[in-house]
Every structure is written in C-alpha cells, then in structure tokens.
Motif scaffolding. Sequence first.
Motif, PDB file in Angstrom:
ATOM      1  N   LEU A  60       1.224  -7.826  -1.675  1.00 25.25           N
ATOM      2  CA  LEU A  60       0.065  -6.987  -2.016  1.00 25.25           C
ATOM      3  C   LEU A  60      -0.369  -6.131  -0.824  1.00 25.25           C
ATOM      4  O   LEU A  60      -0.718  -4.952  -0.999  1.00 25.25           O
ATOM      5  N   ALA A  98       1.768  -3.106  -0.415  1.00 29.71           N
ATOM      6  CA  ALA A  98       1.725  -2.095  -1.474  1.00 29.71           C
ATOM      7  C   ALA A  98       1.026  -0.829  -0.973  1.00 29.71           C
ATOM      8  O   ALA A  98       0.092  -0.886  -0.165  1.00 29.71           O
ATOM      9  N   ALA A  99       1.491   0.304  -1.453  1.00 29.85           N
ATOM     10  CA  ALA A  99       0.926   1.602  -1.056  1.00 29.85           C
ATOM     11  C   ALA A  99      -0.342   1.876  -1.855  1.00 29.85           C
ATOM     12  O   ALA A  99      -0.345   2.624  -2.835  1.00 29.85           O
ATOM     13  N   VAL A 100      -1.439   1.249  -1.458  1.00 28.79           N
ATOM     14  CA  VAL A 100      -2.727   1.435  -2.123  1.00 28.79           C
ATOM     15  C   VAL A 100      -3.744   1.917  -1.092  1.00 28.79           C
ATOM     16  O   VAL A 100      -3.628   1.606   0.098  1.00 28.79           O
ATOM     17  N   PRO A 101      -4.742   2.675  -1.520  1.00 28.52           N
ATOM     18  CA  PRO A 101      -5.764   3.164  -0.583  1.00 28.52           C
ATOM     19  C   PRO A 101      -6.524   1.993   0.054  1.00 28.52           C
ATOM     20  O   PRO A 101      -6.886   1.033  -0.623  1.00 28.52           O
ATOM     21  N   ARG A 146      -5.468  -0.162   2.323  1.00 27.06           N
ATOM     22  CA  ARG A 146      -4.729  -1.404   2.554  1.00 27.06           C
ATOM     23  C   ARG A 146      -4.907  -1.911   3.976  1.00 27.06           C
ATOM     24  O   ARG A 146      -4.797  -3.121   4.223  1.00 27.06           O
TER      25      ARG A 146
END
Length: 295
Positions: free
Chosen positions: A91, A94-97, A99
């Motif tokens: 998690l 993961a390329a999420v804003p 992170r």
Amino acid sequence: MINSRSSLFFAWALLAPAIIYVLVIVAWPLVETFRLSFTDASLRKVTNYVGTANYEKIFNETFAGVIWRTFTWTFFSVALKMIIGTFGAVLLNAAVPGRHVFRILTMPPWIVPMAIGIFMWGWMYNGQFGMISGLLQRFGITDGPVAFLAYGHTAYWATIVTDVWIGVPMVTIYFLAAIQSIPKDLYEAAWADGASRWTRFRRITLPLMMPAVVTMSMLSLIATFNSFDIIWILTQGGPSGSTTTMIIDTYQTAIGSKKYGEGAARAVVICIFLSLFCLAYFRVTRKLQNMGGKE
C-alpha cells in the motif's frame, strides 16, 4: 621480516578491543551461566554442585507448557507482523497522493520509546478507563467493562497485539525497500499483458521479495522469542501464568525467587533454542545467496 611482524602486531592491536569485548561481555557470562546451571547457587554463601538436577527440574509438565506458550506466542506474533508488513509495504508503494505522509505515519510505533508505547497499550487495555473497553461499550458489543489483562486468553492476545504494533513498522519499511528494488519493467510488461493487480503481486512482487521475507522472518523470530519488555510491563507473566514465556520464567526464577542455579539452567535452554534459530538463519541466508548467484 620486521615489516611483517609489525603488520601482524598492528592487526592484532586493531582486533584487541573487539576480542576483549567478546570475551568479557559475551563469552565470560555464557561460561559462568553454564557453570551455575550445575549448582544450587542462590542467596546462600555456600554453593554446591548438583549435576543435572536443575535441568531435571525444568523438564516437567509446567515448563513444557511454558515452552509451548513461548513458541505459539512467537509464531502468532511473527506471522501477523509478516502479513501486515507485506500488505502495508504494498500500500505504501502504491502511486497515491500523500503516500509520503502515510510512510511517516507508520514510524511512531518504532520511534516512540518501547516502555512508553507499552504503558500506552496498558492504559488502553484497562477495563475501567481504557479506550478499547469504552469503545466496545459505546457500540454495544459488550455490556460492561472488559479488563483485557485480567483474563488469561485476552491477556495472551493483548500482549501479541502490542508486540505486533511495535514490530510492524520495521517490517513494513524493510519490505517497502525490497519492493522498490524490483525492476519497474516487469510490472509494465505484466500490465501490458493484461495482468491484474493481484496477479502482478502473486507472480512478481511476492516471489522477488521472498528473500527479504525469509530474512526478516528469521530476525523477527529471534527477537520475538527473546522478548521481555512487553510481557513484563503489561502482565509480568500473569494472570495465572497465561503470558509466562521462557524468558519471563527465567527472570522470575533467577531474580524473583533468587534461585540462580535453576535460573541459569533455564537460560542455557533459551540459549540453545536461540542458537538453533541463528544456525537456521545463517543456513537460509546462505541458500538464498547461492540461489541468487546461480541466477
């Protein structure tokens, strides 16, 4: 000839501090513990040789239960750390804003001094003013206060949860580093072939991070098996011995009951188990290195 002797003397001079450290801090206590394990050493001034009597005393039904509890406690704790750490690393990768913020938030359990973190969990487990008991009552899950550390089965799992909370951040960061070392080209090729996220994780991420998983599992196994602080601060091995592991039993015998000979015998047994774990660790890492060299 003179230069070779000077070089040899210089080499031994550099090694001397490490040799002295090993002899004084490691070797001498081990030898002394082994010697005491064959005596009836206690607070009395006279110490008698008793042979293997101390070992015969500990290999009974009670100590067998302590050994079994130690292994199960270690197994569940390490297994949960590995599972949560693996999915946490995936998690965080993961390329999420935001992170980077989440990565920072994983560190407090590791950064906070262990004793403070354990006392915090002890407060949350309290039946009268603890947060967990209060939430359970608020949502109608329980009819009254739940003193988690007052009952054997709940205290056992409470200590495991606390140990997992403390150990997960290190496992997560270690696995995150392993995942980030995997070439991106593999994921791009799998994505182009239409592989789902689960397939990419199962066929690429998990196999390639397996050396890190094995290494961390063995290191966590050794550290957890020898864990003392968490159980002692929360329950001191209680209630009714439900959280007494081998290290707690050794402390209670040697320091609590002042039976140094019997405590030393218990310490020798622990040392044997830890030595076997270390040998297994070295053997596994060597096998992984050989597999990597063949590839």
